[in-house]
Write an enzyme that holds these catalytic residues in place. Structure first.
Site, PDB file in Angstrom:
ATOM      1  N   ARG A 185       0.781   5.404  16.398  1.00 15.56           N
ATOM      2  CA  ARG A 185       1.064   4.514  15.336  1.00 15.56           C
ATOM      3  C   ARG A 185       2.317   3.727  15.723  1.00 15.56           C
ATOM      4  O   ARG A 185       3.324   4.280  15.743  1.00 15.56           O
ATOM      5  CB  ARG A 185       1.230   5.228  14.064  1.00 15.56           C
ATOM      6  CG  ARG A 185       1.992   4.281  12.939  1.00 15.56           C
ATOM      7  CD  ARG A 185       1.808   5.107  11.238  1.00 15.56           C
ATOM      8  NE  ARG A 185       0.305   4.789  11.049  1.00 15.56           N
ATOM      9  CZ  ARG A 185      -0.162   5.028   9.725  1.00 15.56           C
ATOM     10  NH1 ARG A 185       1.087   5.491   8.698  1.00 15.56           N
ATOM     11  NH2 ARG A 185      -1.183   5.154   9.184  1.00 15.56           N
ATOM     12  N   CYS A 240      -6.330   1.596   0.565  1.00 16.85           N
ATOM     13  CA  CYS A 240      -6.037   2.573   1.757  1.00 16.85           C
ATOM     14  C   CYS A 240      -4.945   3.483   1.387  1.00 16.85           C
ATOM     15  O   CYS A 240      -4.920   4.772   1.930  1.00 16.85           O
ATOM     16  CB  CYS A 240      -5.790   1.748   2.992  1.00 16.85           C
ATOM     17  SG  CYS A 240      -4.377   1.002   2.999  1.00 16.85           S
ATOM     18  N   ASP A 244      -4.551  -3.597  -0.379  1.00 17.85           N
ATOM     19  CA  ASP A 244      -3.574  -3.000   0.229  1.00 17.85           C
ATOM     20  C   ASP A 244      -2.134  -3.532  -0.191  1.00 17.85           C
ATOM     21  O   ASP A 244      -2.111  -4.647  -0.809  1.00 17.85           O
ATOM     22  CB  ASP A 244      -3.884  -3.151   1.886  1.00 17.85           C
ATOM     23  CG  ASP A 244      -2.721  -2.371   2.970  1.00 17.85           C
ATOM     24  OD1 ASP A 244      -2.122  -1.418   2.024  1.00 17.85           O
ATOM     25  OD2 ASP A 244      -2.796  -2.811   3.789  1.00 17.85           O
TER      26      ASP A 244
END
Ligand code: CP
Ligand code: NVA
Length: 308
Positions: A106, A267, A227
């Site tokens: 990430r 999410c 989001d």
């Protein structure tokens, strides 16, 4: 189900790294992991987790998925490894891939993820970059599949920033042939190369719409998704974006304009009362916590496929 071998030892950097058939395979396998007692064992396999940004769902679902498969994970925190000191990615990638069997990264720049993949001798998985969040999109479409069974009936409307999450939804939606509408303020459209790629994948170019007109995007939709307006790394843009996204909050009034069978996705993590109200997150149409749970089942399916 027939076993797919072409994903073994493959990188997963973008939603478009998978074919339609491969996405469907992973979703079916994930459903089986969720509902049946599957006995896939990847004993002694090790997943290295390099996270330059915070994470709850992605990190923990990878850890639990790996543990359920009989393997382990190593948390490579940049501040306690030499990554934080600025050791070149090409050095880190070669060394870590000589210890680990798979690496999830990430980070900020998508090109850094690609650099890891270039130098790693083991598969690399995108655990979120500024450009894409492909593992998230798999869990999202699993949640949609569980609800509607048949993707042909689905109109997915994403309301908010044309960010990493929107980009992966667009690509995965294109591969599955789903109508995807993105409603965003002018200037916050999804990445143009992603949109171009999606139009190339779609057989019908009317299936992807990008607009700043929320009402037209919501009309007939049966999945409403949002989001955060300011993603990780955009903390200094918060004030400006809060102003620019005024009117893009998913509230009960907006939900009532969608189809009566509409479900709500996010999410997470969410800023309640910014991109979505507390009432909508908690309403009976919300599948947000099922969606979060599905991260685990999809991660298990993905890892078992890549590592088999
Ligand atoms: N949705 C998601 O990726 O959450 P985390 O940032 O907690 O991993
Ligand atoms: N767009 C968000 C997603 C978080 C899971 C971010 O990048 O911060």
């Amino acid at each position: 189900m027939i076993k797919l071998d072409n994903l073994v030892n493959k990188d997963f950097l973008s939603s478009s790294d998978l074919s339609t058939q491969e996405i469907k395979y992973i979703l079916e396998l994930a459903e089986n992991f969720k509902n049946k007692d599957l006995n896939f064992l990847n004993s002694n396999k090790v997943l290295g987790l390099i996270f330059d940004k915070s994470s709850t769902r992605t990190r923990v679902s990878f850890q639990v998925a790996m543990s359920r498969l009989g393997g382990t994970t190593i948390d490579l925190n940049p501040s306690t490894s030499q990554i934080g000191r600025g050791e070149p990615i090409k050095d880190t990638a070669r060394v870590l891939s000589s210890y680990c069997d798979v690496i999830a990264v990430r980070t900020f720049n998508h090109s850094d993820l690609e650099e890891y993949a270039k130098w790693s001798t083991k598969p690399v998985i995108n655990a979120l970059t500024d450009l894409e969040h492909p593992c998230q999109a798999l869990a999202d479409f699993l949640t949609i599949k569980e609800e509607f069974h048949d993707f042909k009936k689905v109109v997915l409307t994403f309301i908010g920033d044309g960010n990493n999450v929107a980009n992966s939804l667009i690509l995965c939606g294109a591969l599955l042939g789903i109508e995807v509408r993105i409603a965003c303020p002018k200037g916050y459209e999804p990445n143009s190369s992603i949109v171009k790629k999606a139009y190339e994948i779609y057989q019908n170019e009317n299936l992807l719409k990008i607009t700043d007109d929320i009402s037209s995007a919501i009309s007939g939709a049966n999945v409403l998704y949002t989001d955060v307006w300011s993603s990780m790394g955009e903390e200094n843009k918060k004030k400006e974006k809060d102003k620019d996204f005024k009117g893009f909050t998913i509230d009960s009034k907006l939900v009532s304009q969608a189809k009566s069978d509409a479900i709500i996705l996010h999410c997470l993590p969410a800023y309640r009362s910014k991109e979505i109200t507390d009432e909508v997150i908690e309403c009976e149409k919300s599948r947000i916590f099922e969606q979060a749970e599905n991260r685990l089942h999809v991660q298990q399916a993905l890892l078992s496929t890549i590592l088999s």
